[in-house]
Motif scaffolding. Structure first.
Motif, short mmCIF file in Angstrom:
data_model
loop_
_atom_site.label_atom_id
_atom_site.label_comp_id
_atom_site.label_asym_id
_atom_site.label_seq_id
_atom_site.Cartn_x
_atom_site.Cartn_y
_atom_site.Cartn_z
N PRO A 13 -7.76 13.74 -22.28
CA PRO A 13 -7.81 14.40 -20.81
C PRO A 13 -8.46 15.57 -20.64
CG PRO A 13 -5.66 13.76 -21.90
CD PRO A 13 -6.54 13.72 -23.05
N ALA A 16 -12.06 15.23 -18.51
CA ALA A 16 -12.11 14.93 -17.02
C ALA A 16 -13.16 15.75 -16.28
CB ALA A 16 -10.85 15.21 -16.31
N GLU A 44 -12.88 15.85 -10.51
CA GLU A 44 -12.13 15.94 -11.70
C GLU A 44 -10.76 15.27 -11.73
OE1 GLU A 44 -10.35 19.51 -14.56
OE2 GLU A 44 -11.47 20.07 -13.01
N GLN A 47 -11.28 11.37 -12.46
CA GLN A 47 -11.56 11.12 -13.61
C GLN A 47 -10.40 11.33 -14.62
OE1 GLN A 47 -14.65 9.66 -15.19
NE2 GLN A 47 -14.55 9.37 -12.99
N LEU A 48 -9.55 12.54 -14.30
CA LEU A 48 -8.42 12.36 -15.07
C LEU A 48 -7.30 11.27 -14.81
CD1 LEU A 48 -6.29 14.10 -17.07
CD2 LEU A 48 -5.48 15.42 -14.89
N ARG A 50 -8.44 8.31 -14.30
CA ARG A 50 -8.95 7.16 -15.00
C ARG A 50 -8.64 7.32 -16.45
NH1 ARG A 50 -13.46 6.23 -17.79
NH2 ARG A 50 -14.17 8.03 -17.62
N ILE A 51 -9.03 8.36 -16.88
CA ILE A 51 -8.64 8.79 -18.20
C ILE A 51 -7.22 8.19 -18.57
CG2 ILE A 51 -8.28 10.66 -20.13
CD1 ILE A 51 -10.93 11.97 -18.58
N GLU A 52 -6.10 8.96 -17.87
CA GLU A 52 -4.69 8.59 -18.25
C GLU A 52 -4.56 7.04 -18.05
OE1 GLU A 52 -3.13 11.11 -15.06
OE2 GLU A 52 -2.84 13.13 -16.75
#
Length: 184
Positions: A13, A16, A44, A47-48, A50-52
């Motif tokens: 995480p 991001a 940000e 992207q966070l 998407r990462i999660e």
């Protein structure tokens, strides 16, 4: 794994903000080979999210996401992900990757593909992995060939990229010939 000053490690995480910067920096470079992305993707928060989503897929056994980071600064300079993992009689997954334009030509994608294929075989237990490229993406096709992938087909109008349905060349790498685990 570190190659030419870049470390490949699991996505986190905390990546991001750096990934948002990298995506903004590479937006024009990636646009011809990527699907349409809304403005929020380049933030940000985008992207966070998407990462999660990737980490939830990882926890479900469906994805193994990695990020390339500059070993000196920790700034993301690309990503590579094994996703769409299917076990049982198929034992397959797909690989997607990108490298920051400023870091192209250093062998990062090839080395990353080698590592992801090793993990797919030894840790996930996959028989094969696949990747697709736009027909005209010769650079990515060379990377796949260097990493032991073979072209096995052409998919007409496969993905909506840069405003139109685009044909893709399909590649695969067979990792072993062992049968799937019993009960799988």
């Amino acid at each position: 794994m570190i190659i030419d000053g870049v470390e490949m490690r699991g996505l986190e995480p905390g990546d991001a903000a750096g990934l948002a910067d990298a995506m903004v920096r590479n937006r024009a470079h990636l646009a011809p080979t990527e699907p349409y992305r809304p403005a929020a993707f380049y933030t940000e928060a985008g992207q966070l999210a998407r990462i999660e989503e990737e980490l939830a897929l990882r926890d479900a056994g469906r994805s193994v996401p990695y990020v390339y980071v500059d070993a000196a600064t920790g700034a993301p300079v690309g990503a590579i992900t094994l996703r769409s993992i299917v076990l049982g009689p198929l034992c397959s997954g797909g690989i997607g990757y990108w490298v920051d334009q400023a870091w192209n030509g250093r062998g990062l994608a090839t080395a990353g593909l080698e590592e992801v294929c090793r993990a797919a075989r030894d840790e996930v237990g996959l028989h094969r992995v696949e990747a697709g490229t736009l027909v005209g993406n010769l650079a990515s096709q060379r990377v796949l060939a260097k990493a032991g992938f073979e072209q096995y087909g052409l998919a007409p109008r496969y993905l909506h990229i840069d405003g139109a349905w685009r044909d893709h060349r399909l590649f695969q790498r067979l990792l072993h010939e062992d049968p799937p685990p019993a009960g799988g």
